[in-house]
Design a protein around this motif. Sequence first.
Motif, PDB file in Angstrom:
ATOM      1  N   GLU A  33       0.853  -1.186   0.000  1.00  0.00           N
ATOM      2  CA  GLU A  33       0.000   0.000   0.000  1.00  0.00           C
ATOM      3  C   GLU A  33       0.885   1.231   0.000  1.00  0.00           C
ATOM      4  OE1 GLU A  33      -1.096   1.023   4.486  1.00  0.00           O
ATOM      5  OE2 GLU A  33      -1.857  -0.937   3.856  1.00  0.00           O
ATOM      6  N   PHE A  34       0.264   2.385  -0.226  1.00  0.00           N
ATOM      7  CA  PHE A  34       0.979   3.650  -0.081  1.00  0.00           C
ATOM      8  C   PHE A  34       0.003   4.730   0.364  1.00  0.00           C
ATOM      9  CE2 PHE A  34      -0.271   3.603  -4.554  1.00  0.00           C
ATOM     10  CZ  PHE A  34      -0.727   4.894  -4.788  1.00  0.00           C
ATOM     11  N   GLY A  70       0.559  12.662 -14.804  1.00  0.00           N
ATOM     12  CA  GLY A  70       1.010  11.269 -14.711  1.00  0.00           C
ATOM     13  C   GLY A  70       0.704  10.601 -16.031  1.00  0.00           C
ATOM     14  N   GLN A  71       0.066   9.450 -16.005  1.00  0.00           N
ATOM     15  CA  GLN A  71      -0.312   8.743 -17.227  1.00  0.00           C
ATOM     16  C   GLN A  71      -1.662   9.227 -17.745  1.00  0.00           C
ATOM     17  OE1 GLN A  71       1.495   6.492 -19.053  1.00  0.00           O
ATOM     18  NE2 GLN A  71       3.116   7.187 -17.700  1.00  0.00           N
ATOM     19  N   MET A 120       3.110  -2.795  -8.909  1.00  0.00           N
ATOM     20  CA  MET A 120       2.077  -1.817  -9.263  1.00  0.00           C
ATOM     21  C   MET A 120       1.961  -0.723  -8.203  1.00  0.00           C
ATOM     22  SD  MET A 120      -0.095  -0.683 -11.406  1.00  0.00           S
ATOM     23  CE  MET A 120      -0.064  -2.006 -12.576  1.00  0.00           C
ATOM     24  N   SER A 121       2.038  -1.090  -6.932  1.00  0.00           N
ATOM     25  CA  SER A 121       1.930  -0.077  -5.868  1.00  0.00           C
ATOM     26  C   SER A 121       3.080   0.918  -5.952  1.00  0.00           C
ATOM     27  CB  SER A 121       1.860  -0.725  -4.487  1.00  0.00           C
ATOM     28  OG  SER A 121       3.115  -1.244  -4.094  1.00  0.00           O
ATOM     29  N   ARG A 122       4.284   0.451  -6.265  1.00  0.00           N
ATOM     30  CA  ARG A 122       5.430   1.361  -6.385  1.00  0.00           C
ATOM     31  C   ARG A 122       5.265   2.296  -7.573  1.00  0.00           C
ATOM     32  NH1 ARG A 122       5.123   0.397  -2.055  1.00  0.00           N
ATOM     33  NH2 ARG A 122       6.452  -0.923  -0.809  1.00  0.00           N
ATOM     34  N   LEU A 123       4.816   1.751  -8.698  1.00  0.00           N
ATOM     35  CA  LEU A 123       4.600   2.563  -9.891  1.00  0.00           C
ATOM     36  C   LEU A 123       3.513   3.612  -9.650  1.00  0.00           C
ATOM     37  CD1 LEU A 123       4.920   3.138 -12.973  1.00  0.00           C
ATOM     38  CD2 LEU A 123       3.153   1.405 -13.315  1.00  0.00           C
ATOM     39  N   ALA A 170       2.388   4.780  -6.826  1.00  0.00           N
ATOM     40  CA  ALA A 170       2.789   5.752  -5.798  1.00  0.00           C
ATOM     41  C   ALA A 170       3.599   6.880  -6.426  1.00  0.00           C
ATOM     42  CB  ALA A 170       3.585   5.071  -4.688  1.00  0.00           C
ATOM     43  N   ARG A 171       4.526   6.540  -7.306  1.00  0.00           N
ATOM     44  CA  ARG A 171       5.352   7.560  -7.962  1.00  0.00           C
ATOM     45  C   ARG A 171       4.486   8.479  -8.827  1.00  0.00           C
ATOM     46  NH1 ARG A 171       7.251   7.575 -12.807  1.00  0.00           N
ATOM     47  NH2 ARG A 171       7.054   5.335 -13.125  1.00  0.00           N
ATOM     48  N   VAL A 172       3.597   7.885  -9.620  1.00  0.00           N
ATOM     49  CA  VAL A 172       2.723   8.664 -10.496  1.00  0.00           C
ATOM     50  C   VAL A 172       1.788   9.554  -9.671  1.00  0.00           C
ATOM     51  CG1 VAL A 172       0.861   8.474 -12.204  1.00  0.00           C
ATOM     52  CG2 VAL A 172       2.880   7.012 -12.402  1.00  0.00           C
ATOM     53  N   ARG A 173       1.175   9.001  -8.612  1.00  0.00           N
ATOM     54  CA  ARG A 173       0.252   9.784  -7.777  1.00  0.00           C
ATOM     55  C   ARG A 173       0.967  10.944  -7.078  1.00  0.00           C
ATOM     56  NH1 ARG A 173      -2.136   7.739 -10.554  1.00  0.00           N
ATOM     57  NH2 ARG A 173      -3.871   6.331 -10.485  1.00  0.00           N
ATOM     58  N   ARG A 174       2.188  10.717  -6.621  1.00  0.00           N
ATOM     59  CA  ARG A 174       2.925  11.815  -5.976  1.00  0.00           C
ATOM     60  C   ARG A 174       3.073  12.991  -6.944  1.00  0.00           C
ATOM     61  NH1 ARG A 174       5.401   7.494  -3.538  1.00  0.00           N
ATOM     62  NH2 ARG A 174       5.144   7.515  -1.283  1.00  0.00           N
ATOM     63  N   THR A 175       3.384  12.702  -8.193  1.00  0.00           N
ATOM     64  CA  THR A 175       3.501  13.764  -9.201  1.00  0.00           C
ATOM     65  C   THR A 175       2.156  14.446  -9.419  1.00  0.00           C
ATOM     66  OG1 THR A 175       5.325  12.624 -10.307  1.00  0.00           O
ATOM     67  CG2 THR A 175       4.128  14.270 -11.596  1.00  0.00           C
ATOM     68  N   MET A 176       1.108  13.660  -9.588  1.00  0.00           N
ATOM     69  CA  MET A 176      -0.216  14.234  -9.819  1.00  0.00           C
ATOM     70  C   MET A 176      -0.657  15.130  -8.668  1.00  0.00           C
ATOM     71  SD  MET A 176      -2.367  11.050 -11.306  1.00  0.00           S
ATOM     72  CE  MET A 176      -2.002  10.285 -12.871  1.00  0.00           C
ATOM     73  N   LEU A 177      -0.414  14.669  -7.436  1.00  0.00           N
ATOM     74  CA  LEU A 177      -0.912  15.390  -6.264  1.00  0.00           C
ATOM     75  C   LEU A 177       0.001  16.534  -5.829  1.00  0.00           C
ATOM     76  CD1 LEU A 177      -2.248  12.345  -4.231  1.00  0.00           C
ATOM     77  CD2 LEU A 177      -3.571  13.981  -5.607  1.00  0.00           C
ATOM     78  N   SER A 178       1.263  16.523  -6.251  1.00  0.00           N
ATOM     79  CA  SER A 178       2.167  17.610  -5.875  1.00  0.00           C
ATOM     80  C   SER A 178       2.361  18.634  -6.981  1.00  0.00           C
ATOM     81  CB  SER A 178       3.534  17.063  -5.445  1.00  0.00           C
ATOM     82  OG  SER A 178       4.198  16.476  -6.548  1.00  0.00           O
TER      83      SER A 178
END
Length: 159
Positions: free
Chosen positions: A3-4, A34-35, A120-123, A125-133
């Motif tokens: 999870e993240f 992100g994507q 998938m969780s690692r991928l 997490a990276r994409v969501r951090r970009t989207m949310l920041s």
Amino acid sequence: MSEFTIVNEYPRPRPVVWQALTDPALVPLWTSTGQGGRPEGFEPVAGTRFRFVGKPVPGWDGIVRCEVLTADRPALLRFTWRNKETDTPSLVTCRLDETATGTRLTYQHTGFRGIEGFVMSRLLARVRRTMLSKGLPTLLDDLDDQGRLRPGSRLRPQP
């Protein structure tokens, strides 16, 4: 299980952040960092089945299958997430809390299983951090106090 959790604060009122997270025309404006992903059939109503449609890549058809489990405006949105029809769903929870200076968003994605789920969780997490920041703050800067794009915004809502 993997999870993240991502926690960000935004200097905007909860209803405006909620609007950015739940308006189908606005969501692609912040997820495009992100994507990408535009919600089809989404309404913040429990029981609503919808899809996020993004750009397909090898091994993924570009579609995430979801169902809203909880929608408590403007505080909580919880929905299932399946990359493939046959996947056991994971769970996305967006909790919005008022702060002295705006809104704290706690974005949590839980329930990834096995080695494929770990990757998938690692991928994600990276994409969501970009989207949310990056993506979400850019959109929030262009929204008025009712959660609508300000006149002159360079962002264009999706149909």
